[in-house]
Design an enzyme around this catalytic site. Sequence first.
Site, PDB file in Angstrom:
ATOM      1  N   ARG B 147       0.862  -1.181   0.000  1.00  0.00           N
ATOM      2  CA  ARG B 147       0.000   0.000   0.000  1.00  0.00           C
ATOM      3  C   ARG B 147       0.894   1.225   0.000  1.00  0.00           C
ATOM      4  O   ARG B 147       1.742   1.383   0.877  1.00  0.00           O
ATOM      5  CB  ARG B 147      -0.883   0.012   1.244  1.00  0.00           C
ATOM      6  CG  ARG B 147      -1.960   1.096   1.181  1.00  0.00           C
ATOM      7  CD  ARG B 147      -2.690   1.264   2.498  1.00  0.00           C
ATOM      8  NE  ARG B 147      -1.937   2.089   3.402  1.00  0.00           N
ATOM      9  CZ  ARG B 147      -2.480   2.768   4.420  1.00  0.00           C
ATOM     10  NH1 ARG B 147      -3.776   2.679   4.661  1.00  0.00           N
ATOM     11  NH2 ARG B 147      -1.732   3.490   5.222  1.00  0.00           N
ATOM     12  N   TYR B 159      -2.438  11.628   5.788  1.00  0.00           N
ATOM     13  CA  TYR B 159      -2.798  10.322   6.325  1.00  0.00           C
ATOM     14  C   TYR B 159      -1.851   9.249   5.808  1.00  0.00           C
ATOM     15  O   TYR B 159      -1.534   9.199   4.628  1.00  0.00           O
ATOM     16  CB  TYR B 159      -4.218   9.943   5.910  1.00  0.00           C
ATOM     17  CG  TYR B 159      -4.475   8.510   6.228  1.00  0.00           C
ATOM     18  CD1 TYR B 159      -4.700   8.120   7.547  1.00  0.00           C
ATOM     19  CD2 TYR B 159      -4.387   7.531   5.245  1.00  0.00           C
ATOM     20  CE1 TYR B 159      -4.870   6.799   7.866  1.00  0.00           C
ATOM     21  CE2 TYR B 159      -4.555   6.201   5.564  1.00  0.00           C
ATOM     22  CZ  TYR B 159      -4.791   5.840   6.876  1.00  0.00           C
ATOM     23  OH  TYR B 159      -4.940   4.522   7.200  1.00  0.00           O
ATOM     24  N   ASP B 210      -5.010   3.962  -0.380  1.00  0.00           N
ATOM     25  CA  ASP B 210      -6.117   4.282   0.512  1.00  0.00           C
ATOM     26  C   ASP B 210      -6.492   5.752   0.356  1.00  0.00           C
ATOM     27  O   ASP B 210      -5.679   6.628   0.620  1.00  0.00           O
ATOM     28  CB  ASP B 210      -5.675   3.992   1.952  1.00  0.00           C
ATOM     29  CG  ASP B 210      -6.785   4.217   2.963  1.00  0.00           C
ATOM     30  OD1 ASP B 210      -7.905   4.567   2.555  1.00  0.00           O
ATOM     31  OD2 ASP B 210      -6.523   4.044   4.162  1.00  0.00           O
ATOM     32  N   HIS B 212      -9.032   7.005   1.981  1.00  0.00           N
ATOM     33  CA  HIS B 212      -9.457   7.366   3.336  1.00  0.00           C
ATOM     34  C   HIS B 212     -10.705   8.236   3.345  1.00  0.00           C
ATOM     35  O   HIS B 212     -10.798   9.206   4.096  1.00  0.00           O
ATOM     36  CB  HIS B 212      -8.294   8.044   4.077  1.00  0.00           C
ATOM     37  CG  HIS B 212      -8.167   7.550   5.486  1.00  0.00           C
ATOM     38  ND1 HIS B 212      -8.609   8.264   6.552  1.00  0.00           N
ATOM     39  CD2 HIS B 212      -7.680   6.394   5.982  1.00  0.00           C
ATOM     40  CE1 HIS B 212      -8.380   7.587   7.663  1.00  0.00           C
ATOM     41  NE2 HIS B 212      -7.823   6.443   7.341  1.00  0.00           N
ATOM     42  N   GLU B 236      -8.852   1.965  -1.974  1.00  0.00           N
ATOM     43  CA  GLU B 236      -9.575   1.753  -0.718  1.00  0.00           C
ATOM     44  C   GLU B 236     -10.340   2.990  -0.296  1.00  0.00           C
ATOM     45  O   GLU B 236      -9.828   4.111  -0.394  1.00  0.00           O
ATOM     46  CB  GLU B 236      -8.532   1.372   0.342  1.00  0.00           C
ATOM     47  CG  GLU B 236      -9.093   1.123   1.718  1.00  0.00           C
ATOM     48  CD  GLU B 236      -7.981   0.817   2.712  1.00  0.00           C
ATOM     49  OE1 GLU B 236      -6.891   0.378   2.282  1.00  0.00           O
ATOM     50  OE2 GLU B 236      -8.184   1.045   3.905  1.00  0.00           O
ATOM     51  N   GLU B 262     -13.702  -0.806   6.403  1.00  0.00           N
ATOM     52  CA  GLU B 262     -13.029  -0.806   7.707  1.00  0.00           C
ATOM     53  C   GLU B 262     -13.794  -0.014   8.758  1.00  0.00           C
ATOM     54  O   GLU B 262     -13.531  -0.184   9.933  1.00  0.00           O
ATOM     55  CB  GLU B 262     -11.574  -0.342   7.595  1.00  0.00           C
ATOM     56  CG  GLU B 262     -11.391   1.133   7.422  1.00  0.00           C
ATOM     57  CD  GLU B 262      -9.922   1.512   7.206  1.00  0.00           C
ATOM     58  OE1 GLU B 262      -9.198   0.769   6.525  1.00  0.00           O
ATOM     59  OE2 GLU B 262      -9.501   2.555   7.726  1.00  0.00           O
ATOM     60  N   ARG B 283     -13.395  -5.037   3.721  1.00  0.00           N
ATOM     61  CA  ARG B 283     -12.322  -4.772   4.675  1.00  0.00           C
ATOM     62  C   ARG B 283     -12.770  -4.784   6.143  1.00  0.00           C
ATOM     63  O   ARG B 283     -11.963  -4.555   7.046  1.00  0.00           O
ATOM     64  CB  ARG B 283     -11.685  -3.417   4.350  1.00  0.00           C
ATOM     65  CG  ARG B 283     -10.775  -3.502   3.157  1.00  0.00           C
ATOM     66  CD  ARG B 283     -10.085  -2.193   2.864  1.00  0.00           C
ATOM     67  NE  ARG B 283      -9.446  -1.594   4.009  1.00  0.00           N
ATOM     68  CZ  ARG B 283      -8.379  -2.090   4.651  1.00  0.00           C
ATOM     69  NH1 ARG B 283      -7.826  -3.217   4.240  1.00  0.00           N
ATOM     70  NH2 ARG B 283      -7.873  -1.460   5.691  1.00  0.00           N
ATOM     71  N   GLU B 339      -4.366  -7.193   5.304  1.00  0.00           N
ATOM     72  CA  GLU B 339      -3.470  -6.088   5.654  1.00  0.00           C
ATOM     73  C   GLU B 339      -2.569  -6.527   6.804  1.00  0.00           C
ATOM     74  O   GLU B 339      -3.021  -7.173   7.745  1.00  0.00           O
ATOM     75  CB  GLU B 339      -4.299  -4.858   6.084  1.00  0.00           C
ATOM     76  CG  GLU B 339      -3.445  -3.632   6.364  1.00  0.00           C
ATOM     77  CD  GLU B 339      -4.283  -2.385   6.692  1.00  0.00           C
ATOM     78  OE1 GLU B 339      -5.452  -2.560   7.071  1.00  0.00           O
ATOM     79  OE2 GLU B 339      -3.763  -1.265   6.525  1.00  0.00           O
ATOM     80  N   TRP B 402     -11.736  12.554   8.013  1.00  0.00           N
ATOM     81  CA  TRP B 402     -10.345  12.168   8.215  1.00  0.00           C
ATOM     82  C   TRP B 402     -10.135  10.787   7.601  1.00  0.00           C
ATOM     83  O   TRP B 402     -10.985   9.919   7.695  1.00  0.00           O
ATOM     84  CB  TRP B 402      -9.981  12.129   9.703  1.00  0.00           C
ATOM     85  CG  TRP B 402      -8.563  11.713   9.854  1.00  0.00           C
ATOM     86  CD1 TRP B 402      -7.448  12.469   9.647  1.00  0.00           C
ATOM     87  CD2 TRP B 402      -8.093  10.411  10.208  1.00  0.00           C
ATOM     88  NE1 TRP B 402      -6.312  11.723   9.845  1.00  0.00           N
ATOM     89  CE2 TRP B 402      -6.688  10.452  10.175  1.00  0.00           C
ATOM     90  CE3 TRP B 402      -8.721   9.200  10.522  1.00  0.00           C
ATOM     91  CZ2 TRP B 402      -5.895   9.342  10.459  1.00  0.00           C
ATOM     92  CZ3 TRP B 402      -7.951   8.110  10.804  1.00  0.00           C
ATOM     93  CH2 TRP B 402      -6.539   8.185  10.779  1.00  0.00           C
TER      94      TRP B 402
END
Lengths: 402, 402, 402, 402
Positions: B147, B159, B210, B212, B236, B262, B283, B339, B402
């Site tokens: 990643r 991030y 990602d 995010h 992601e 996630e 995820r 992961e 975030w």
Amino acid sequence: MKITDAKVIICSPGRNFVSLKIFTDQGVYGMGDATLNGREKAVATYLQEYCIPALLGKDPQNIEDIWHYFYRGVYWKRGAVNMTAIAAIDMALWDIKGKMLNTPLYNLIGGKSREKVLVYTHANGKDLSETLEKVGEEIENGFFAIRVQSGIPGITHTYGVPKDNKPYEPAQKGLPHEDYWDTSKYLNFAPKLFQKVREKYGEDLLLLHDVHHRCTPIEAARLAHELDPFHLFWLEDPVTGELQEGLRHIRKHATTPIAIGEVFNSVYDYTTLFTEQLIDFVRMPLVHGGGITHMLKVASFASVFHIQTGFHGATDLSPINLAASLHFDMAINNFGIQEYMPHQAIVNEVFKINYRYDKGFMYIDDTPGIGVDIDEKAANKFPYEMACLPVNRKNDGTMFYW
Amino acid sequence: MKITDAKVIICSPGRNFVSLKIFTDQGVYGMGDATLNGREKAVATYLQEYCIPALLGKDPQNIEDIWHYFYRGVYWKRGAVNMTAIAAIDMALWDIKGKMLNTPLYNLIGGKSREKVLVYTHANGKDLSETLEKVGEEIENGFFAIRVQSGIPGITHTYGVPKDNKPYEPAQKGLPHEDYWDTSKYLNFAPKLFQKVREKYGEDLLLLHDVHHRCTPIEAARLAHELDPFHLFWLEDPVTGELQEGLRHIRKHATTPIAIGEVFNSVYDYTTLFTEQLIDFVRMPLVHGGGITHMLKVASFASVFHIQTGFHGATDLSPINLAASLHFDMAINNFGIQEYMPHQAIVNEVFKINYRYDKGFMYIDDTPGIGVDIDEKAANKFPYEMACLPVNRKNDGTMFYW
Amino acid sequence: MKITDAKVIICSPGRNFVSLKIFTDQGVYGMGDATLNGREKAVATYLQEYCIPALLGKDPQNIEDIWHYFYRGVYWKRGAVNMTAIAAIDMALWDIKGKMLNTPLYNLIGGKSREKVLVYTHANGKDLSETLEKVGEEIENGFFAIRVQSGIPGITHTYGVPKDNKPYEPAQKGLPHEDYWDTSKYLNFAPKLFQKVREKYGEDLLLLHDVHHRCTPIEAARLAHELDPFHLFWLEDPVTGELQEGLRHIRKHATTPIAIGEVFNSVYDYTTLFTEQLIDFVRMPLVHGGGITHMLKVASFASVFHIQTGFHGATDLSPINLAASLHFDMAINNFGIQEYMPHQAIVNEVFKINYRYDKGFMYIDDTPGIGVDIDEKAANKFPYEMACLPVNRKNDGTMFYW
Amino acid sequence: MKITDAKVIICSPGRNFVSLKIFTDQGVYGMGDATLNGREKAVATYLQEYCIPALLGKDPQNIEDIWHYFYRGVYWKRGAVNMTAIAAIDMALWDIKGKMLNTPLYNLIGGKSREKVLVYTHANGKDLSETLEKVGEEIENGFFAIRVQSGIPGITHTYGVPKDNKPYEPAQKGLPHEDYWDTSKYLNFAPKLFQKVREKYGEDLLLLHDVHHRCTPIEAARLAHELDPFHLFWLEDPVTGELQEGLRHIRKHATTPIAIGEVFNSVYDYTTLFTEQLIDFVRMPLVHGGGITHMLKVASFASVFHIQTGFHGATDLSPINLAASLHFDMAINNFGIQEYMPHQAIVNEVFKINYRYDKGFMYIDDTPGIGVDIDEKAANKFPYEMACLPVNRKNDGTMFYW
């Protein structure tokens, strides 16, 4: 751990059963049901010629891998013969796992979600009045849920109704018997039947009815709509389910719950049925539905859409499948009901069972694995005899659904 | 068999972890992870005040029943605090089942479907050139899948990128740190980053990225489209997933596979995502996703739509969750990738682990149950310290994702 | 302006309530309700450990920013514990704003759209005849709208019906009580109940009924269809709403309006429900639905689809929430109805209220802010006692929805 | 007219073939192909035990009735074993009909719609350069349409590519060979392959490519999109077709035509595929697709949606099926292309054929019926030997699609 051998046992204590026995290097063996009513030997050949040689040397603990080995390995995926063979292997592997870990199957697939398994029985009469009588008898036998089928005025032999005073068994020795069918007569009669049953036995009895795939979508919509006032627990196989979209009309016109699946064998038979919420109960039995591994996935998928199980449980499935189904029924949350049509006494000379019926419910004991064994000597006394399910023709001779 | 006691252990070896230990009358106990990054004590209270008293006396073998007891019993279903508490209970019960039956968890949920678990690691640099270097280092560490996150020109802290030379850890002691974000700068930079990575390291490396949750649907569609030529393994969280429909645009414009989940905790977060095939990887981790029982259902549902797992595995989940995930990854067929962000060494003073990394893959041993234990004395040396994930603001001060 | 302190007050005058009090450097403080029935302490911990420290120093006037700070800041968005904590903060901030501006809340969120708030009450009887009596009593009490629930033949304790002669309160001290449920008996009874109510009290009475999530989609469709002739004002929670698609069948078969949402907490629970027009009333209360700020957006979104509010207002929410709801009900255009279940008298020893019931309507006075205060000394006399909502099992032991 | 006998002939001239021979009281007999690669004996048993006894005495002229007799009569409808058995019967009956009427099959199902049948051949090389060479050779052999498959860098054995210098034959003696697969390597390579082919041989050549079910829906969309510039005639089996919805993504991202169906056996496999226009070519062969009777209906249904045929024609189907397919290809309007992979010379020692290849087209002569006969003496020289198609595993051992 390794699989060292496997064999297919065909026997016919009253009716044909195909069983698979898988042996391991740990002394433990597993039993699976491989019975496909009227096509028993095709599954036996499939297992003997292709699956058993490939099983030898595999680690029986890796059930998921072995399932995919046979499912993906055949290239010609799905289909009743194939999926029944895979189911037999899968059941036998779970039986081995339970025995190796010294625990009943239900404890491996979630533990107990209930104390007992609600079952429904069959009440079949040659006409309305005999059917009403039979319903009364089954109420006295303690059943809360009864599937009601009746002879229909103008149709000599009707599905679900025994011809003589013997227990009902649709498969007959030899070639398929040809029956006659007329949907129009049936559609006129069925609502009257349930009106009478409700009048006589009240509203609390759980009533089920099997249309046996014989309606077109719009006929099924009419029937379901006209049965709505009698509040069936379910209406089974109102249309032939190959056309998943065929159930859409029913859902527009009726709130009678729908059960389907006894002729299906794959999760892919349900993508439209589940995501469009066209059914309420899944009837695909473990033995034709690829076994416990696959049916756990089907039941999980169903649960998301608030669909419950109601497994096929006629006498055309062996006690091994019935026991495995009862474990499954005990363990999952979205269990609905289990069909229960008792095997003839002679069946239990061959199969040593670990379940019992009492007052509307079935119970299974804690024997490790699935818990049903076969007495091979006894099995040998009942050699295979060809028997087939009937076919149907309409009045003019048209071949029709049975 | 009965549950006799249970306790919550909170410790902070480098970062906070919440663990649940369930004791039985058979001497066997089970361990579950209950860590919810930045809200640890809410889960601890939830367990201590409401779940533990209700667990006492229950038979730990009936995992499915207990799962539904807590899921349905709360009335206010779903939600991260609730589902993390249920997950901890569920993991501990599966741990007990494995120990009682003397077999590793993977053997209870399908056996081995593979020999080793493909993992991806993180390569994070403060700018493009450092990021390229870090990718090279991880290739040397044997990883096939990486990643890639990078500092973005014009954005101070990004991030996924460590601030100093410490290992990356987004949660910081005390109250949430406020970061700054500018999607526009990010969208301009990201495709250049991956162009450079591909130029330098070729096309075989599996690359992940990602977002995010920081794009609007149409921004995400632009990004995914512009990343298409670099053939990411996955993109992601391109949008915030609360609006399941938000992924539709991406699917119209890009063929880059999408991973999400996630921050989800329920199978009902996926009905649109799965049935419309809006994602390719799930995820949602066991610890926030209601545990093994629930995640088996989610994975089954996913498999019907050819969707694979790719569980969140950052250091904000304890070694108990990582071990349980590895068992799960070993057993199911539709595993995709895991992961892997190694815990700091100090974590292993508290948790005794049964897994190891080697050349791009993870391996788990045959310890019965989940196989991770906690050294309570060591845990006591690291008391809880409040730490929070950051928040983001845009240039004008607007509170942002975030 | 700055927040200087905040504290959580838990008290149990008859039942548990969690309140949040936020203090400012202007001497003004605000009150918010944080009660999550049966999980009170989880919300309290959530507020004490994570939210209160982050509130200190913030300007309470920036409600929108603070809302997003907590909503986005938690990373694990949505969920009842989280959203209830955010709701309490949000209510307290609106209370502060009202007090600072010396004006009642309704004046800040649109002013008065009406003079009084239509409410419905509960009429619950242990059997049909007692229920009919209770309906008559509530008509005499001036109610135009009555939710009717009744004991069901064959089910000992039914939701909504008090066990003794006490006022109905589903939460009971200690661990969850296990109730028994049988949907089949309920479905047979419910239409008869409403037939009798209409026969006795005519067609003008607004009748409501709560199914409490206990039907499958097709059962709910049957029920709604059979209730159509009795013209209910609404049918509440006919299915468990996690599966938003589960309401589609009802809409095909019935024109009875549908209310849902008392267990929801996010606008994302409504995307399918609103855009497919599957419901008619939103029942998500301010206290679980993220507060006034979030509910204004939900109500706005609902109004686009001609959907109205009908907030949950049982005694499991404190007078602070009830007052805030009444302000909200006064101000928005698409208000529908407000549930009103009076708190026991003892509650008003702790909470000083500013609303009153009169002849079918509620009225709220012009006290600035929300207008409800707490007497902390009185609150201290009623310490928290664990109490839980019941769980339900079917006849065979299956865990079911409560 | 009556069927007097039937027998199954299994022989293995280089590979296994199962043939059905039906005898009549008119001296005429018919031949059908019943070969199901890797499961031959299951079909043979199915025919011998269940179908042949039921055929005796039936009038072979009533093909439609007999088709439904076996399709509906089995109760467990669909499935490769079942549908292959039915196909063999159906072909033999059409062969009899042609012989009785002294006319070739094509004349009974529409007459000639064209003079010759466009076929495509296979060009397979172990690497890019050998593949390019093979394409050149097939152009020299006169082919206008070529399926191009190539060894992939990093994957030892690839589908469609012979291991030694023998003609390609995926089935191998004995148990399934385990191959290795990596979709990622394949996806990177395939577009380069077709870029080179187009560069070298220009834009007029009809190019086909077989993905062999190995992509997820989004991988398939990427591949199809990246192949768009090379204007393939078709992309075959891009996803595993059990999930009909799995093709939707491809259609959003690419205009490369899609062919599917070689593993299907029922018209019900196509309801979503046709009505949503997800495919362009039907590849289901007569022998697995229930025979001529059923395939005429499938082709009719396809024609409504402007979908054409492109039947599977690998060497795993016998010359009887190939001849029947050529008749079918000659007769229907929406014929697209026919796969043609020549049988080894040894096959024609057993089967006497009536078709020939010339300059990119196939021709069939006017022998009555299907026109292929079997030399039973020659057949006896080549007894059945078990052979299976391979299975695939991923790098970590995961069982994958082959």
